[in-house]
Design a protein around this motif. Structure first.
Motif, short mmCIF file in Angstrom:
data_model
loop_
_atom_site.label_atom_id
_atom_site.label_comp_id
_atom_site.label_asym_id
_atom_site.label_seq_id
_atom_site.Cartn_x
_atom_site.Cartn_y
_atom_site.Cartn_z
N ASP A 385 0.84 -1.19 0.00
CA ASP A 385 0.00 0.00 0.00
C ASP A 385 0.88 1.25 0.00
O ASP A 385 1.46 1.62 1.02
CB ASP A 385 -0.91 -0.02 1.23
CG ASP A 385 -1.77 1.23 1.33
OD1 ASP A 385 -1.89 1.95 0.32
OD2 ASP A 385 -2.32 1.49 2.42
N PHE A 386 0.98 1.93 -1.15
CA PHE A 386 1.84 3.10 -1.28
C PHE A 386 1.28 4.34 -0.59
O PHE A 386 1.94 5.38 -0.56
CB PHE A 386 2.10 3.41 -2.75
CG PHE A 386 3.01 2.42 -3.44
CD1 PHE A 386 3.54 1.34 -2.74
CD2 PHE A 386 3.33 2.57 -4.77
CE1 PHE A 386 4.37 0.42 -3.36
CE2 PHE A 386 4.17 1.65 -5.42
CZ PHE A 386 4.69 0.58 -4.70
N SER A 387 0.06 4.26 -0.04
CA SER A 387 -0.52 5.41 0.64
C SER A 387 -0.20 5.42 2.13
O SER A 387 -0.59 6.36 2.84
CB SER A 387 -2.04 5.43 0.44
OG SER A 387 -2.64 4.31 1.08
N GLU A 388 0.51 4.39 2.61
CA GLU A 388 0.83 4.35 4.05
C GLU A 388 1.88 5.44 4.36
O GLU A 388 2.59 5.91 3.47
CB GLU A 388 1.29 2.95 4.46
CG GLU A 388 2.52 2.44 3.78
CD GLU A 388 3.78 2.83 4.51
OE1 GLU A 388 3.77 2.87 5.75
OE2 GLU A 388 4.79 3.08 3.83
N PRO A 389 2.00 5.88 5.64
CA PRO A 389 2.77 7.08 5.99
C PRO A 389 4.23 7.08 5.54
O PRO A 389 4.69 8.09 5.01
CB PRO A 389 2.66 7.12 7.52
CG PRO A 389 1.43 6.37 7.84
CD PRO A 389 1.30 5.32 6.81
N VAL A 390 4.97 5.99 5.74
CA VAL A 390 6.40 6.00 5.42
C VAL A 390 6.62 6.20 3.92
O VAL A 390 7.45 7.03 3.50
CB VAL A 390 7.09 4.70 5.90
CG1 VAL A 390 8.58 4.74 5.58
CG2 VAL A 390 6.89 4.51 7.40
N THR A 391 5.88 5.46 3.11
CA THR A 391 6.01 5.61 1.65
C THR A 391 5.59 7.00 1.21
O THR A 391 6.26 7.62 0.38
CB THR A 391 5.14 4.56 0.93
OG1 THR A 391 5.43 3.26 1.45
CG2 THR A 391 5.40 4.57 -0.56
N ARG A 392 4.51 7.49 1.77
CA ARG A 392 3.99 8.79 1.36
C ARG A 392 4.96 9.92 1.71
O ARG A 392 5.24 10.79 0.88
CB ARG A 392 2.63 9.04 2.03
CG ARG A 392 1.84 10.16 1.40
CD ARG A 392 0.43 10.25 1.95
NE ARG A 392 0.40 10.68 3.34
CZ ARG A 392 0.08 9.89 4.34
NH1 ARG A 392 -0.24 8.63 4.12
NH2 ARG A 392 0.06 10.35 5.58
N HIS A 393 5.51 9.90 2.92
CA HIS A 393 6.45 10.95 3.32
C HIS A 393 7.78 10.81 2.58
O HIS A 393 8.40 11.81 2.22
CB HIS A 393 6.68 10.90 4.83
CG HIS A 393 5.49 11.34 5.64
ND1 HIS A 393 4.84 12.53 5.41
CD2 HIS A 393 4.82 10.73 6.65
CE1 HIS A 393 3.83 12.65 6.26
NE2 HIS A 393 3.80 11.56 7.02
N THR A 394 8.21 9.58 2.35
CA THR A 394 9.46 9.36 1.60
C THR A 394 9.31 9.92 0.19
O THR A 394 10.24 10.53 -0.36
CB THR A 394 9.80 7.86 1.55
OG1 THR A 394 9.95 7.36 2.87
CG2 THR A 394 11.09 7.63 0.78
#
Length: 576
Positions: A385-394
């Motif tokens: 899930d690319f919408s989760e926080p770590v991926t999104r902030h990265t």
């Protein structure tokens, strides 16, 4: 001395007596003197993040303050070494790491051949190079540490010395050795940041040609379990044209990291012909090691990378994976009782991620040399899930996004980079470099990107009705796109030729595919030749095999022209 009053996993609180602690100061916890770092100070209570297992720790045991921050020891001997998250050499610690074990990260007995570059009476300031030693295949330059300047009173002659022997003495009595120390949580100084306009060539066509990363750039590799993040990072470490590789195994499974530790010493370096490990520093902090040291390992790796950058080298740092690093922050934050935000991560998650990637850059160093630090971080979003926080902030703080696709990975398509979700902000900055090789590189790249985007839209129809339902013009797009995927985007990591593709060959392959596309369009327009007939020509088989050749034959485009000119002629005569 302070006394322990609270223990929760790696988080320990202690009551102070007469000390004046500093935030981020190193502390030694308990009778075993476990290494920790002060992360919170509240009146007479300190909170310590312990970098070792705290089993057996008891209330009332002492906490000794060191007065210093967590620092990296920097000097000759780093290359080829394997460290844990707080720079303890794993090869010296052995299979079982004793509590409170303290082993110096560099050899104090080995002698290095020192070559001075300055002389008595020279005036120097911080960052200036005063000599070098030969380490592996590089010159390990020795620089004046931060905050030091003056006139050289004495400098040792060329010869063999250990890292602790005094090499240089100033008029004020200050003496220097080969060793430097630097706080891991603060970036090293440089004169100015430069424009990242030179690509970091990786030999992977989909990366270099479509989604390039510049030297000094930042990239993220998000992907679910089994999509090939670790394999891609190992491939980049082997083939990219960086001078130094820093590889951080942060919270990954032990068997994966063991494979890296076993493979790297055996891999042949394509640049030098020696072993790849000789220009690599490995930092291993696996999932079964203390979670708090996992959080520190990223900063240690970046500090070591900056040290080599300041010598004028191009350094590539691979962090696998930053998701595990963020999870370590989440666990520590929860134990400290901090207010969580989405999915339990601490409120400072975004700023910490930004702080890591902002230490990358293409810079003019304090010595006047030009060096770069490129940071490539893998992200492991739960369930892809690319919408989760770590991926999104990265994604916010990196300029390149190589999105790995589960379907492509299952189809054994490598690298499994989804070309519709991925992007690069360096296309314009590296344009001049590529156009020096081929003037129409940007137009060629734009054509390929547009073709793949059109194909992606048509694939929805193909999946429902089949390709036969498409008109001939759209069939052309689909068939050429299929060839682009097979010939250009896909690479065989185990093939000695296809594993690495130099820029010149990448351009040659792209030109061949564009030439084929143009001739198919001409055939369709001038003689209405069916796509089935066009793709059935023998020349198409030759094009498919091109990626396994060392170089693209010079006459291949002439053969394409000849094949389809004849075909137009034959169909033209039939119509008459």
């Amino acid at each position: 001395m302070a006394r322990i009053t609270y223990i929760s996993g790696p988080i320990v609180k202690a009551t102070l007596e007469n000390e004046s602690p500093k935030l981020l100061e190193v502390a030694y916890v308990g009778k075993d003197k476990l290494i920790g770092e002060i992360v919170s100070v509240e009146r007479d209570t300190i909170t310590v993040q312990v970098y070792e297992a705290t089993e057996g720790l008891k209330l009332g045991e002492p906490v000794i303050l060191s007065g210093e921050m967590l620092k990296a020891i920097l000097g000759p001997g780093l290359l080829g070494s394997i460290y844990d998250g707080i720079e303890r050499p794993l090869m010296k610690l052995g299979e079982r790491i004793e509590k409170g074990a303290s082993v110096y990260p560099l050899s104090k007995d080995k002698k290095w051949h020192f070559v001075p570059l300055l002389k008595k009476g020279d005036e120097v300031e911080e960052g200036d190079i005063f000599g070098y030693v030969k380490e592996s295949s590089i010159k390990h330059f020795l620089t004046i540490p931060n905050g030091i300047e003056g006139v050289i009173e004495e400098i040792k002659e060329e010869g063999d010395y250990t890292i602790n022997e005094e090499l240089l003495c100033f008029h004020n009595g200050r003496k220097l050795t080969m060793i430097q120390e630097w706080p891991v949580r603060f970036g090293r100084k440089y004169r100015k940041r430069l424009k990242p306009d030179t690509p970091l060539i990786t030999g992977q066509r989909i990366i270099d040609f479509l989604f390039p990363i510049a030297k000094g750039g930042t990239a993220s590799i998000p992907g679910g379990f089994g999509t090939g993040k670790t394999i891609l990072q190992q491939t980049l470490a082997k083939w990219c044209d960086a001078d130094i590789i820093v590889y951080i195994g942060c919270g990954e499974r032990g068997n994966e990291m063991t494979e890296v530790l076993e493979k790297f010493p055996e891999l042949e370096d394509p640049k030098t012909g020696k072993k790849l490990i000789e220009r690599t520093i490995l930092i291993a902090n696996t999932s079964n090691m203390p979670v708090s040291a996992r959080e520190a390992s990223i900063y240690l790796g970046i500090t070591i990378a900056e040290y080599f950058r300041d010598m004028g080298y191009h350094v590539a740092l691979m962090a696998d994976s930053t998701s595990r690093w963020a999870e370590a922050m989440r666990e520590l934050s929860t134990r400290m009782g901090e207010l969580p935000i989405e999915e339990g991560f601490p409120a400072y998650l975004s700023s910490r991620i930004a702080g890591v990637y902002e230490r990358a850059g293409f810079v003019e160093t304090m010595s006047g040399k030009v060096g770069s630090l490129s940071i490539i971080g893998a992200v492991s979003p739960p369930g892809g899930d690319f919408s989760e926080p770590v991926t999104r902030h990265t994604r916010r703080f990196t300029s390149v996004f190589w999105a790995l696709d589960k379907e492509l990975a299952n189809a054994r398509f490598y690298p499994a980079i989804n070309y519709t979700q991925s992007y690069s902000a360096y296309g314009e900055t590296v344009r001049v470099w590529w156009e020096d090789i081929y003037k129409e590189w940007y137009e060629l790249r734009s054509w390929m990107m547009k073709l793949l985007q059109e194909d992606d839209k048509l694939q929805r129809i193909v999946k429902l009705l089949g390709s036969e339902a498409l008109p001939e013009e759209q069939k052309l797009t689909v068939e050429i796109a299929n060839l682009v995927k097979e010939v250009f985007l896909q690479q065989n990591a185990f093939d000695p030729i296809d594993a690495y593709c130099p820029p010149e060959k990448q351009i040659a392959l792209a030109k061949v595919l564009k030439s084929l596309y143009d001739w198919w369009q001409a055939c369709l327009k001038e003689a209405a030749i069916p796509i089935k007939t066009l793709k059935g020509q023998k020349i198409v088989e030759e094009i498919v095999k091109l990626r396994f050749l060392k170089s693209v034959p010079e006459n291949i485009e002439e053969k394409i022209e000849s094949t389809y000119k004849n075909l137009i002629k034959i169909y033209g005569e039939r119509e008459k």
